[in-house]
Design a protein around this motif. Sequence first.
Motif, PDB file in Angstrom:
ATOM      1  N   PHE A  42       0.859  -1.184   0.000  1.00 41.60           N
ATOM      2  CA  PHE A  42       0.000   0.000   0.000  1.00 41.60           C
ATOM      3  C   PHE A  42       0.894   1.231   0.000  1.00 41.60           C
ATOM      4  O   PHE A  42       1.968   1.223   0.589  1.00 41.60           O
ATOM      5  N   SER A  43       0.421   2.315  -0.636  1.00 47.60           N
ATOM      6  CA  SER A  43       1.253   3.506  -0.687  1.00 47.60           C
ATOM      7  C   SER A  43       0.422   4.743  -0.985  1.00 47.60           C
ATOM      8  O   SER A  43      -0.448   4.709  -1.865  1.00 47.60           O
ATOM      9  N   SER A  44       0.727   5.822  -0.283  1.00 46.48           N
ATOM     10  CA  SER A  44       0.085   7.105  -0.599  1.00 46.48           C
ATOM     11  C   SER A  44       0.494   7.583  -1.986  1.00 46.48           C
ATOM     12  O   SER A  44      -0.203   8.402  -2.595  1.00 46.48           O
ATOM     13  N   GLU A  45       1.608   7.058  -2.504  1.00 51.01           N
ATOM     14  CA  GLU A  45       2.012   7.412  -3.868  1.00 51.01           C
ATOM     15  C   GLU A  45       0.948   6.986  -4.878  1.00 51.01           C
ATOM     16  O   GLU A  45       0.785   7.631  -5.915  1.00 51.01           O
ATOM     17  N   HIS A  46       0.238   5.905  -4.594  1.00 47.84           N
ATOM     18  CA  HIS A  46      -0.834   5.464  -5.487  1.00 47.84           C
ATOM     19  C   HIS A  46      -1.907   6.549  -5.572  1.00 47.84           C
ATOM     20  O   HIS A  46      -2.393   6.864  -6.657  1.00 47.84           O
ATOM     21  N   ASP A  47      -2.265   7.123  -4.428  1.00 51.88           N
ATOM     22  CA  ASP A  47      -3.267   8.184  -4.411  1.00 51.88           C
ATOM     23  C   ASP A  47      -2.744   9.440  -5.111  1.00 51.88           C
ATOM     24  O   ASP A  47      -3.501  10.129  -5.804  1.00 51.88           O
ATOM     25  N   GLU A  48      -1.461   9.724  -4.951  1.00 55.41           N
ATOM     26  CA  GLU A  48      -0.871  10.879  -5.636  1.00 55.41           C
ATOM     27  C   GLU A  48      -0.964  10.718  -7.154  1.00 55.41           C
ATOM     28  O   GLU A  48      -1.248  11.674  -7.878  1.00 55.41           O
ATOM     29  N   MET A  49      -0.729   9.490  -7.652  1.00 54.93           N
ATOM     30  CA  MET A  49      -0.831   9.240  -9.094  1.00 54.93           C
ATOM     31  C   MET A  49      -2.256   9.439  -9.590  1.00 54.93           C
ATOM     32  O   MET A  49      -2.474   9.963 -10.682  1.00 54.93           O
ATOM     33  N   VAL A  50      -3.227   9.024  -8.779  1.00 56.84           N
ATOM     34  CA  VAL A  50      -4.626   9.208  -9.154  1.00 56.84           C
ATOM     35  C   VAL A  50      -4.949  10.700  -9.253  1.00 56.84           C
ATOM     36  O   VAL A  50      -5.589  11.142 -10.212  1.00 56.84           O
ATOM     37  N   LEU A  51      -4.498  11.474  -8.273  1.00 57.17           N
ATOM     38  CA  LEU A  51      -4.767  12.920  -8.315  1.00 57.17           C
ATOM     39  C   LEU A  51      -4.083  13.586  -9.502  1.00 57.17           C
ATOM     40  O   LEU A  51      -4.644  14.499 -10.118  1.00 57.17           O
ATOM     41  N   GLU A  52      -2.872  13.146  -9.838  1.00 54.19           N
ATOM     42  CA  GLU A  52      -2.194  13.691 -11.019  1.00 54.19           C
ATOM     43  C   GLU A  52      -2.999  13.401 -12.282  1.00 54.19           C
ATOM     44  O   GLU A  52      -3.151  14.273 -13.146  1.00 54.19           O
ATOM     45  N   ALA A  53      -3.529  12.174 -12.385  1.00 53.14           N
ATOM     46  CA  ALA A  53      -4.349  11.819 -13.546  1.00 53.14           C
ATOM     47  C   ALA A  53      -5.632  12.651 -13.570  1.00 53.14           C
ATOM     48  O   ALA A  53      -6.051  13.138 -14.632  1.00 53.14           O
ATOM     49  N   TYR A  54      -6.242  12.839 -12.420  1.00 50.90           N
ATOM     50  CA  TYR A  54      -7.458  13.651 -12.318  1.00 50.90           C
ATOM     51  C   TYR A  54      -7.186  15.095 -12.741  1.00 50.90           C
ATOM     52  O   TYR A  54      -7.992  15.699 -13.464  1.00 50.90           O
ATOM     53  N   GLU A  55      -6.055  15.637 -12.323  1.00 50.45           N
ATOM     54  CA  GLU A  55      -5.719  17.015 -12.690  1.00 50.45           C
ATOM     55  C   GLU A  55      -5.508  17.157 -14.195  1.00 50.45           C
ATOM     56  O   GLU A  55      -5.779  18.202 -14.768  1.00 50.45           O
ATOM     57  N   ARG A  56      -5.038  16.078 -14.852  1.00 53.23           N
ATOM     58  CA  ARG A  56      -4.854  16.113 -16.303  1.00 53.23           C
ATOM     59  C   ARG A  56      -6.177  15.953 -17.041  1.00 53.23           C
ATOM     60  O   ARG A  56      -6.352  16.484 -18.134  1.00 53.23           O
ATOM     61  N   TYR A  57      -7.120  15.204 -16.459  1.00 50.56           N
ATOM     62  CA  TYR A  57      -8.405  14.923 -17.101  1.00 50.56           C
ATOM     63  C   TYR A  57      -9.564  15.136 -16.126  1.00 50.56           C
ATOM     64  O   TYR A  57     -10.319  14.217 -15.825  1.00 50.56           O
ATOM     65  N   PRO A  58      -9.743  16.361 -15.630  1.00 50.73           N
ATOM     66  CA  PRO A  58     -10.768  16.583 -14.600  1.00 50.73           C
ATOM     67  C   PRO A  58     -12.206  16.391 -15.090  1.00 50.73           C
ATOM     68  O   PRO A  58     -13.101  16.179 -14.268  1.00 50.73           O
ATOM     69  N   ASP A  59     -12.427  16.450 -16.388  1.00 54.75           N
ATOM     70  CA  ASP A  59     -13.786  16.260 -16.903  1.00 54.75           C
ATOM     71  C   ASP A  59     -14.141  14.798 -17.113  1.00 54.75           C
ATOM     72  O   ASP A  59     -15.296  14.475 -17.384  1.00 54.75           O
ATOM     73  N   VAL A  60     -13.146  13.913 -17.034  1.00 57.05           N
ATOM     74  CA  VAL A  60     -13.377  12.491 -17.294  1.00 57.05           C
ATOM     75  C   VAL A  60     -13.159  11.640 -16.040  1.00 57.05           C
ATOM     76  O   VAL A  60     -13.946  10.747 -15.739  1.00 57.05           O
ATOM     77  N   ILE A  61     -12.103  11.909 -15.307  1.00 57.88           N
ATOM     78  CA  ILE A  61     -11.724  11.058 -14.171  1.00 57.88           C
ATOM     79  C   ILE A  61     -12.382  11.520 -12.880  1.00 57.88           C
ATOM     80  O   ILE A  61     -12.377  12.709 -12.548  1.00 57.88           O
ATOM     81  N   VAL A  62     -12.944  10.559 -12.164  1.00 61.05           N
ATOM     82  CA  VAL A  62     -13.480  10.769 -10.818  1.00 61.05           C
ATOM     83  C   VAL A  62     -12.492  10.089  -9.873  1.00 61.05           C
ATOM     84  O   VAL A  62     -12.362   8.868  -9.888  1.00 61.05           O
ATOM     85  N   PRO A  63     -11.765  10.863  -9.056  1.00 59.34           N
ATOM     86  CA  PRO A  63     -10.720  10.260  -8.216  1.00 59.34           C
ATOM     87  C   PRO A  63     -11.282   9.547  -6.990  1.00 59.34           C
ATOM     88  O   PRO A  63     -12.127  10.082  -6.274  1.00 59.34           O
ATOM     89  N   THR A  64     -10.796   8.315  -6.775  1.00 56.57           N
ATOM     90  CA  THR A  64     -11.220   7.536  -5.618  1.00 56.57           C
ATOM     91  C   THR A  64     -10.010   7.216  -4.743  1.00 56.57           C
ATOM     92  O   THR A  64      -8.958   6.839  -5.240  1.00 56.57           O
ATOM     93  N   LEU A  65     -10.186   7.389  -3.470  1.00 52.83           N
ATOM     94  CA  LEU A  65      -9.120   7.229  -2.485  1.00 52.83           C
ATOM     95  C   LEU A  65      -9.058   5.788  -2.000  1.00 52.83           C
ATOM     96  O   LEU A  65     -10.048   5.255  -1.506  1.00 52.83           O
ATOM     97  N   ASN A  66      -7.899   5.135  -2.173  1.00 60.32           N
ATOM     98  CA  ASN A  66      -7.770   3.792  -1.605  1.00 60.32           C
ATOM     99  C   ASN A  66      -6.343   3.277  -1.556  1.00 60.32           C
ATOM    100  O   ASN A  66      -6.114   2.081  -1.546  1.00 60.32           O
ATOM    101  N   GLY A  67      -5.367   4.147  -1.435  1.00 58.83           N
ATOM    102  CA  GLY A  67      -3.975   3.701  -1.351  1.00 58.83           C
ATOM    103  C   GLY A  67      -3.507   3.453   0.071  1.00 58.83           C
ATOM    104  O   GLY A  67      -2.361   3.721   0.408  1.00 58.83           O
TER     105      GLY A  67
END
Length: 195
Positions: A42-67
Amino acid sequence: PVSKEANEAYVDDLVAAVMENGVSKILLGLNARQVPDRPPTFSSEHDEMVLEAYERYPDVIVPTLNGFDLEDEAAPEYVREQLQTGKWKMIGELDVRNPVKQNTIAADSDVLMEIYDIAGAYGVPVMLHFTFAYGTDAANGKAEFERALDGNPDTTFIYAHSCASEIVQLMNAHDNLSCEQESGSPAPGVDFSRV
């Protein structure tokens, strides 16, 4: 996750594919890294990657927390800190009693009950992948799930991958439960506003 570049390329391809196929939104989350013959990582880095993806595609990606590790007593505070940012739209899919991941964590463990309470306070739903009879019998698994539902009336729960008749019965008894249908049709009598 293998590298930042590989993950960015994966997300780019994923977003292109969903847009080509008329999908308007996707839930994106990274849980534990699963490698054969060793415990999950498990890693908070996983959540950081999700947020980076969300910031690149905020109209498509819904970020979910689970790292985070569902058995770590520090997990609730991590969840609280993350939800305070206002960026996360859901927690999960959390692997609770999941035979694929060989996980037998009870749905009403102390750590999870605290996480559910925090989710309810922030108005963020929690999605669970949960097999009632894995690591216990079906009656006890169902009972622990109902204790989680009853103990957190302000938290919206989403049962992942199935709106089978047993889940529809639970939904009828618990207003805070919805379901996600993976394929096929939900069981008769389902409230489609909660699917």
